[in-house]
Design a protein around this motif. Sequence first.
Motif, PDB file in Angstrom:
ATOM      1  N   PHE A 147      45.908  36.308  24.552  1.00 16.06           N
ATOM      2  CA  PHE A 147      46.186  37.793  24.835  1.00 16.06           C
ATOM      3  C   PHE A 147      47.031  38.062  26.009  1.00 16.06           C
ATOM      4  N   ILE A 148      46.245  37.494  27.093  1.00 18.63           N
ATOM      5  CA  ILE A 148      47.131  37.784  28.630  1.00 18.63           C
ATOM      6  C   ILE A 148      48.234  37.124  28.400  1.00 18.63           C
ATOM      7  N   GLU A 149      49.017  35.947  27.899  1.00 19.33           N
ATOM      8  CA  GLU A 149      50.022  35.270  27.786  1.00 19.33           C
ATOM      9  C   GLU A 149      51.099  36.178  26.944  1.00 19.33           C
ATOM     10  N   ALA A 150      50.700  36.856  25.656  1.00 23.98           N
ATOM     11  CA  ALA A 150      51.272  37.800  24.904  1.00 23.98           C
ATOM     12  C   ALA A 150      51.572  39.017  25.583  1.00 23.98           C
ATOM     13  N   ARG A 151      50.712  39.543  26.496  1.00 21.47           N
ATOM     14  CA  ARG A 151      50.986  40.768  27.075  1.00 21.47           C
ATOM     15  C   ARG A 151      51.908  40.531  28.341  1.00 21.47           C
ATOM     16  N   ARG A 152      51.974  39.458  29.003  1.00 21.41           N
ATOM     17  CA  ARG A 152      52.738  38.911  29.922  1.00 21.41           C
ATOM     18  C   ARG A 152      54.256  38.624  29.430  1.00 21.41           C
ATOM     19  N   ALA A 153      54.107  38.231  28.422  1.00 25.97           N
ATOM     20  CA  ALA A 153      55.479  37.611  27.959  1.00 25.97           C
ATOM     21  C   ALA A 153      56.355  38.879  27.051  1.00 25.97           C
ATOM     22  N   HIS A 154      55.778  39.765  26.750  1.00 30.28           N
ATOM     23  CA  HIS A 154      56.309  41.067  25.944  1.00 30.28           C
ATOM     24  C   HIS A 154      56.099  42.381  26.666  1.00 30.28           C
ATOM     25  N   TRP A 155      55.893  42.312  28.027  1.00 32.54           N
ATOM     26  CA  TRP A 155      55.763  43.404  28.838  1.00 32.54           C
ATOM     27  C   TRP A 155      57.151  44.265  28.827  1.00 32.54           C
ATOM     28  N   GLU A 156      57.056  45.611  28.911  1.00 28.04           N
ATOM     29  CA  GLU A 156      58.196  46.310  29.001  1.00 28.04           C
ATOM     30  C   GLU A 156      57.880  47.519  30.015  1.00 28.04           C
ATOM     31  N   ASP A 157      58.271  47.264  31.221  1.00 28.72           N
ATOM     32  CA  ASP A 157      58.063  48.175  32.242  1.00 28.72           C
ATOM     33  C   ASP A 157      58.955  49.601  32.069  1.00 28.72           C
ATOM     34  N   GLU A 158      60.252  49.456  31.734  1.00 30.50           N
ATOM     35  CA  GLU A 158      60.948  50.540  31.769  1.00 30.50           C
ATOM     36  C   GLU A 158      61.952  50.209  30.795  1.00 30.50           C
ATOM     37  N   ASP A 159      62.438  51.283  30.077  1.00 34.78           N
ATOM     38  CA  ASP A 159      63.824  51.198  29.190  1.00 34.78           C
ATOM     39  C   ASP A 159      65.066  50.986  30.122  1.00 34.78           C
ATOM     40  N   GLU A 160      66.400  51.162  29.369  1.00 32.69           N
ATOM     41  CA  GLU A 160      67.550  50.900  29.793  1.00 32.69           C
ATOM     42  C   GLU A 160      67.902  51.953  30.709  1.00 32.69           C
ATOM     43  N   GLN A 161      67.517  53.091  30.691  1.00 27.50           N
ATOM     44  CA  GLN A 161      67.890  54.472  31.247  1.00 27.50           C
ATOM     45  C   GLN A 161      66.815  54.385  32.894  1.00 27.50           C
ATOM     46  N   GLY A 162      65.786  53.455  32.677  1.00 28.70           N
ATOM     47  CA  GLY A 162      64.968  53.726  33.742  1.00 28.70           C
ATOM     48  C   GLY A 162      63.595  54.354  33.634  1.00 28.70           C
ATOM     49  N   ARG A 163      63.532  55.040  32.436  1.00 25.10           N
ATOM     50  CA  ARG A 163      62.369  55.655  32.233  1.00 25.10           C
ATOM     51  C   ARG A 163      61.116  54.589  31.894  1.00 25.10           C
ATOM     52  N   PRO A 164      59.932  55.165  32.501  1.00 19.89           N
ATOM     53  CA  PRO A 164      58.817  54.359  32.422  1.00 19.89           C
ATOM     54  C   PRO A 164      58.278  54.008  30.900  1.00 19.89           C
ATOM     55  N   LEU A 165      57.935  52.917  30.610  1.00 12.37           N
ATOM     56  CA  LEU A 165      57.384  52.478  29.251  1.00 12.37           C
ATOM     57  C   LEU A 165      56.020  52.072  29.499  1.00 12.37           C
ATOM     58  N   LYS A 166      55.830  51.055  30.189  1.00 10.96           N
ATOM     59  CA  LYS A 166      54.489  50.348  30.395  1.00 10.96           C
ATOM     60  C   LYS A 166      53.735  50.032  29.174  1.00 10.96           C
ATOM     61  N   ARG A 167      54.172  49.248  28.320  1.00 11.30           N
ATOM     62  CA  ARG A 167      53.675  48.900  27.191  1.00 11.30           C
ATOM     63  C   ARG A 167      54.167  47.177  26.651  1.00 11.30           C
ATOM     64  N   ALA A 168      53.130  46.724  25.887  1.00 13.72           N
ATOM     65  CA  ALA A 168      53.252  45.354  25.508  1.00 13.72           C
ATOM     66  C   ALA A 168      53.518  45.365  24.024  1.00 13.72           C
ATOM     67  N   MET A 169      54.893  44.782  23.843  1.00 14.49           N
ATOM     68  CA  MET A 169      55.055  44.960  22.260  1.00 14.49           C
ATOM     69  C   MET A 169      54.905  43.763  21.515  1.00 14.49           C
ATOM     70  N   GLY A 170      54.233  42.772  22.257  1.00 18.84           N
ATOM     71  CA  GLY A 170      53.755  41.552  21.810  1.00 18.84           C
ATOM     72  C   GLY A 170      52.313  41.465  21.314  1.00 18.84           C
ATOM     73  N   ILE A 171      51.571  42.660  21.401  1.00 17.25           N
ATOM     74  CA  ILE A 171      49.906  42.823  21.143  1.00 17.25           C
ATOM     75  C   ILE A 171      49.965  43.962  19.989  1.00 17.25           C
ATOM     76  N   ALA A 172      49.100  43.565  18.924  1.00 15.22           N
ATOM     77  CA  ALA A 172      48.938  44.737  17.957  1.00 15.22           C
ATOM     78  C   ALA A 172      47.402  44.502  17.629  1.00 15.22           C
ATOM     79  N   SER A 173      46.737  45.670  16.820  1.00 13.54           N
ATOM     80  CA  SER A 173      45.394  45.364  16.635  1.00 13.54           C
ATOM     81  C   SER A 173      45.410  46.030  15.102  1.00 13.54           C
ATOM     82  N   LEU A 174      44.532  45.313  14.371  1.00 11.81           N
ATOM     83  CA  LEU A 174      44.484  45.845  13.123  1.00 11.81           C
ATOM     84  C   LEU A 174      42.779  45.709  12.805  1.00 11.81           C
ATOM     85  N   GLY A 175      42.043  46.827  12.797  1.00  6.24           N
ATOM     86  CA  GLY A 175      40.663  47.072  12.819  1.00  6.24           C
ATOM     87  C   GLY A 175      40.056  46.765  11.408  1.00  6.24           C
ATOM     88  N   GLY A 176      38.908  46.295  11.178  1.00  4.11           N
ATOM     89  CA  GLY A 176      38.327  46.255   9.867  1.00  4.11           C
ATOM     90  C   GLY A 176      37.393  47.432   9.239  1.00  4.11           C
TER      91      GLY A 176
END
Length: 188
Positions: free
Chosen positions: A130-159
């Motif tokens: 989990f920590i490695e996927a978050r670190r590897a796929h973290w997006e701090d900001e987009d191309e225009q410099g707007r803050p994103l602060k998201r991890a695109m390598g993590i998803a959750s599917l609850g039961g």
Amino acid sequence: MARLTFLDWPVIRQLRGADPTGRGTAVTSATTRDIVPRTVTADGVADSICPYCAVGCGQRVFHKDGRVIQIEGNPDSPVSRGRLCPKGAASQQLANSYLRQTKVRYRRPYATQWEDLELDVAMDMIADRFIEARRAHWEDEDEQGRPLKRAMGIASLGGATIDNEENYLIKKFFTAAGAIQIENQARI
């Protein structure tokens, strides 16, 4: 076993006895009269909530010798007033199924066999990934410099067997970790 006579036939018992409509003692056999409900022999009863959907129906869980023996609707529940849907009424099978996995099973990449893992080892493996996927796929900001602060390598599917409180905590955890792909099986 005693042999039945003509007078032991249910219709004859019904017509001769005090139950001519056949809705009481005339239609019960000796075997039926000897049956005792499972709940009478229980060591104890615990109040619980059905694990399947977000309604939160109350359940009474009867147990004996450390094993669930019966689950019924709780008449004291303001939500369900003692009623359960068929899935909730059959939730005893969730606890007692011989198919229920009680150990952590792991199949290594390219392996053909499953192996048992200790719970601590499995939890550490999950946390590391989990920590490695978050670190590897973290997006701090987009191309225009707007803050994103998201991890695109993590998803959750609850039961569907996760209750509201657990879903709430999972949503909070994954949101705090930066995940935006959070879904539940009940909505799919």
